[in-house]
Design a protein around this motif. Sequence first.
Motif, mmCIF file in Angstrom:
data_model
loop_
_atom_site.group_PDB
_atom_site.id
_atom_site.type_symbol
_atom_site.label_atom_id
_atom_site.label_comp_id
_atom_site.label_asym_id
_atom_site.label_seq_id
_atom_site.Cartn_x
_atom_site.Cartn_y
_atom_site.Cartn_z
ATOM 1 N N ALA A 19 -5.914 -1.470 6.288
ATOM 2 C CA ALA A 19 -4.493 -1.495 5.937
ATOM 3 C C ALA A 19 -4.090 -2.880 5.460
ATOM 4 N N ALA A 20 -4.591 -3.913 6.124
ATOM 5 C CA ALA A 20 -4.273 -5.284 5.730
ATOM 6 C C ALA A 20 -4.934 -5.650 4.397
ATOM 7 N N LEU A 21 -6.214 -5.307 4.243
ATOM 8 C CA LEU A 21 -6.939 -5.652 3.026
ATOM 9 C C LEU A 21 -6.381 -4.926 1.805
ATOM 10 N N PHE A 22 -5.995 -3.678 1.999
ATOM 11 C CA PHE A 22 -5.537 -2.874 0.865
ATOM 12 C C PHE A 22 -4.167 -3.291 0.347
ATOM 13 N N SER A 23 -3.424 -4.038 1.143
ATOM 14 C CA SER A 23 -2.042 -4.349 0.779
ATOM 15 C C SER A 23 -1.806 -5.846 0.564
ATOM 16 N N ARG A 24 -2.856 -6.613 0.333
ATOM 17 C CA ARG A 24 -2.691 -8.050 0.097
ATOM 18 C C ARG A 24 -1.938 -8.290 -1.210
ATOM 19 N N PRO A 25 -0.957 -9.177 -1.189
ATOM 20 C CA PRO A 25 -0.189 -9.424 -2.413
ATOM 21 C C PRO A 25 -0.974 -10.153 -3.503
ATOM 22 N N ASP A 26 -2.059 -10.844 -3.120
ATOM 23 C CA ASP A 26 -2.812 -11.637 -4.088
ATOM 24 C C ASP A 26 -4.049 -10.930 -4.615
ATOM 25 N N LYS A 27 -4.227 -9.646 -4.262
ATOM 26 C CA LYS A 27 -5.373 -8.873 -4.732
ATOM 27 C C LYS A 27 -4.888 -7.510 -5.227
ATOM 28 N N PRO A 28 -5.677 -6.843 -6.072
ATOM 29 C CA PRO A 28 -5.315 -5.477 -6.466
ATOM 30 C C PRO A 28 -5.219 -4.580 -5.229
ATOM 31 N N ALA A 29 -4.318 -3.628 -5.253
ATOM 32 C CA ALA A 29 -4.126 -2.741 -4.107
ATOM 33 C C ALA A 29 -5.307 -1.795 -3.952
ATOM 34 N N GLY A 30 -5.589 -1.430 -2.692
ATOM 35 C CA GLY A 30 -6.634 -0.459 -2.421
ATOM 36 C C GLY A 30 -8.020 -1.068 -2.373
ATOM 37 N N CYS A 31 -9.016 -0.185 -2.320
ATOM 38 C CA CYS A 31 -10.427 -0.561 -2.186
ATOM 39 C C CYS A 31 -11.148 -0.306 -3.507
#
Length: 203
Positions: A95-107
């Motif tokens: 949940a944290a990784l998928f919603s980072r503002p500095d990266k594309p959303a999701g996996c």
Amino acid sequence: MAERGRPRAFDRAQALQKAMLLFWEKGFQGASMSELTAAMGINAPSLYACFGSKEALYREALALYEAGDGAELAAAIAAAPTAREAIEIYLMRSAALFSRPDKPAGCMVVLSVIHATGTSDEAGRALRDARGEMQGVMEARLRSDIARGELPPRCDPPAIAAFYATVQQGMSIRARDGANRTELEAVARGAMAAWAGLTGAQA
């Protein structure tokens, strides 16, 4: 003055990182060669000379992603005291990784299901293997807890791991659709509420 026609030097690792982010955002087919070369800061001949082909670049970018987020999740599963905590950490960390503002959303690996159009059969198999790898990690962790008597012998590790892998993949799609971390964590908590029914163990 540099020799005329001499290729411009570039940082390969940095260029690959930028390609990974573009493929993560747009997928194999969606990322055009002009977008890739612009993002990587190189020209097309340099891209082909260094990486071989667009598909080879994509596969290398996917491996870079797996070495980062994928390895982090696998390590978290391995380090958790119990299988239940391992899977809860897996979902909450996702949940944290998928919603980072500095990266594309999701996996990137999950999104390859819809983003790999145009790749070869070999690349398709590699992507399927990548998606199944985390499920295998969870299965192994569940079997370990069964062997130690922490889970009932009647547990079905493949079915349980498949359930939680499917939840995590759905979270990735939800993140791409705009779900924030709080919303994704709510999905994770809902999935963990099913633990007792899936395993026959106490919640």
